[in-house]
Enzyme design. Structure first.
Site, PDB file in Angstrom:
ATOM      1  N   ARG A  51      10.051  33.213  41.540  1.00  0.00           N
ATOM      2  CA  ARG A  51       9.507  34.500  41.113  1.00  0.00           C
ATOM      3  C   ARG A  51       9.552  34.709  39.599  1.00  0.00           C
ATOM      4  NH1 ARG A  51      10.749  34.607  46.068  1.00  0.00           N
ATOM      5  NH2 ARG A  51      12.426  33.315  45.292  1.00  0.00           N
ATOM      6  N   THR A  52      10.688  34.451  38.992  1.00  0.00           N
ATOM      7  CA  THR A  52      10.820  34.794  37.569  1.00  0.00           C
ATOM      8  C   THR A  52       9.865  33.934  36.739  1.00  0.00           C
ATOM      9  OG1 THR A  52      13.115  35.300  38.021  1.00  0.00           O
ATOM     10  CG2 THR A  52      12.487  35.143  35.713  1.00  0.00           C
ATOM     11  N   LYS A  80      18.663  13.330  27.607  1.00  0.00           N
ATOM     12  CA  LYS A  80      19.188  12.307  26.680  1.00  0.00           C
ATOM     13  C   LYS A  80      20.402  12.815  25.921  1.00  0.00           C
ATOM     14  CE  LYS A  80      14.377  11.182  25.694  1.00  0.00           C
ATOM     15  NZ  LYS A  80      13.375  11.432  24.647  1.00  0.00           N
ATOM     16  N   ARG A 101      15.996  30.454  31.395  1.00  0.00           N
ATOM     17  CA  ARG A 101      17.025  30.569  32.448  1.00  0.00           C
ATOM     18  C   ARG A 101      17.959  29.381  32.306  1.00  0.00           C
ATOM     19  NH1 ARG A 101      15.913  31.680  38.734  1.00  0.00           N
ATOM     20  NH2 ARG A 101      15.709  33.761  37.834  1.00  0.00           N
ATOM     21  N   HIS A 129      20.540  39.405  34.575  1.00  0.00           N
ATOM     22  CA  HIS A 129      19.130  39.055  34.785  1.00  0.00           C
ATOM     23  C   HIS A 129      18.320  40.301  34.400  1.00  0.00           C
ATOM     24  CE1 HIS A 129      15.565  37.310  36.304  1.00  0.00           C
ATOM     25  NE2 HIS A 129      15.963  36.905  37.503  1.00  0.00           N
TER      26      HIS A 129
HETATM   27  N1   CP Z   1      14.635  37.062  41.660  1.00  0.00           N
HETATM   28  C1   CP Z   1      14.664  35.847  41.104  1.00  0.00           C
HETATM   29  O1   CP Z   1      15.247  35.631  40.030  1.00  0.00           O
HETATM   30  O2   CP Z   1      14.001  34.900  41.828  1.00  0.00           O
HETATM   31  P1   CP Z   1      13.792  33.409  41.363  1.00  0.00           P
HETATM   32  O3   CP Z   1      15.140  32.741  41.357  1.00  0.00           O
HETATM   33  O4   CP Z   1      12.861  32.806  42.390  1.00  0.00           O
HETATM   34  O5   CP Z   1      13.210  33.415  39.989  1.00  0.00           O
END
Ligand code: CP
Length: 302
Positions: A51-52, A80, A101, A129
């Site tokens: 999603r993100t 590396k 991320r 998040h």
């Molecule tokens: N909600 C969320 O962070 O989903 P993903 O891990 O799929 O990005």
């Protein structure tokens, strides 16, 4: 908000958070606009995501921007032995904004300190998040008509669930009451509870969801975060602690909405999906509008 980083939800004031939500409403009405044609956005995902990453990439595409990046650091020079600092400094040369991320808590802050382009934290370990928080706030406001004075019930892995951490901190500005349902081993960390106390708000802790489900305005289910457990046996002990079933919703409030940052594993039965109180797929869709708003504001085109 031009050129600002979004690492912690507290990097934006309450007023700035509401500004993002207001602009997201405009993008919901008109999601395809030529605003980012001159911009290159980097998406660096050192951890899996559906999603993100895809909603950020969808947002960039809908606004006419270009995307570079990787979905697996093993395909980059990290494999590396390149440091995070060198990776960020290099990618900042190729892009106007970096969405990252990373499994390490604090990595996004570190990246923001070495980058000369804005960093958006798309999840740093079990910490925060913040873009999920903004889309969660958008969804709560959309479904309840307000963010104020709500009974928020968080369920599941409140220790490692970063979405719960940043959403709790944000909702402390809106006089919400927090009901925290978790196994004893997975309680909300004190570092987050302190934000609730600082605002003189109330929180209550439970192990049994049935004790509080009928008083919820928002029921925010979460996955037990298997990847954060160092001992797989400990994960096995708690993995199916909470499973929401349709008949558990019979006496819940009319305005209740069930949210989940997703992905789910077992914690919401598929028989809940057709209940009008289930809102988690709409929540994921809202991620596109909110991320369009964030990109537009940070890149200074809105
Ligand atoms: N909600 C969320 O962070 O989903 P993903 O891990 O799929 O990005």
């Amino acid at each position: 908000m031009k050129n600002r980083n979004l690492v912690s939800i507290n990097d934006f004031t309450k007023e700035e958070q509401l500004q993002v939500l207001k602009l997201a409403e405009e993008f919901e009405k008109n999601p395809t606009q030529s605003l980012l044609e001159k911009y290159v956005i980097a998406t660096l995902f050192f951890e899996p995501s559906t999603r993100t990453r895809l909603s950020f990439e969808s947002a960039v595409s809908r606004l006419g921007g270009k995307i570079v990046g990787f979905t697996d650091s093993a395909s980059s020079s990290v494999k590396k032995g390149e440091s995070l600092k060198d990776t960020i400094k290099t990618v900042a040369n190729y892009s106007d904004l970096i969405v990252m991320r990373h499994p390490m808590e604090g990595s996004a802050r570190w990246a923001s300190e070495v980058s000369n382009v804005p960093i958006i934290n798309a999840g740093d370990g079990a910490n925060q998040h913040p873009t999920q928080t903004l889309l969660d706030m958008y969804t709560i406001k959309q479904t309840q008509g307000t963010l104020d004075n709500l009974n928020i019930v968080f369920v599941g892995d409140l220790k490692y669930g970063r979405t719960v951490h940043s959403l709790t901190i944000a909702l402390c500005n809106f006089n919400c009451t927090f009901h925290l349902v978790s196994p004893p081993e997975l309680k909300l960390p004190s570092s987050v509870k302190i934000h609730i106390k600082d605002k003189n708000l109330k929180y209550y802790q439970y192990t049994d969801l049935n004790e509080i489900i009928n008083d919820a305005d928002i029921l925010y289910m979460t996955r037990i975060q298997r990847e954060r457990f160092s001992d797989p046996i400990e994960y096995e002990k708690v993995k199916n602690s909470y499973i929401l079933k349709n008949d558990m919703l019979d006496n819940t409030r009319d305005n209740l909405k069930i949210l989940h940052p997703l992905p789910r594993v077992n914690e919401i039965n598929e028989d809940v999906d057709d209940n009008h109180k289930a809102h988690y797929f709409q929540q994921a869709l809202n991620g596109v509008y909110v991320r369009e708003a964030l990109l537009a504001l940070i890149l200074g085109v809105k």
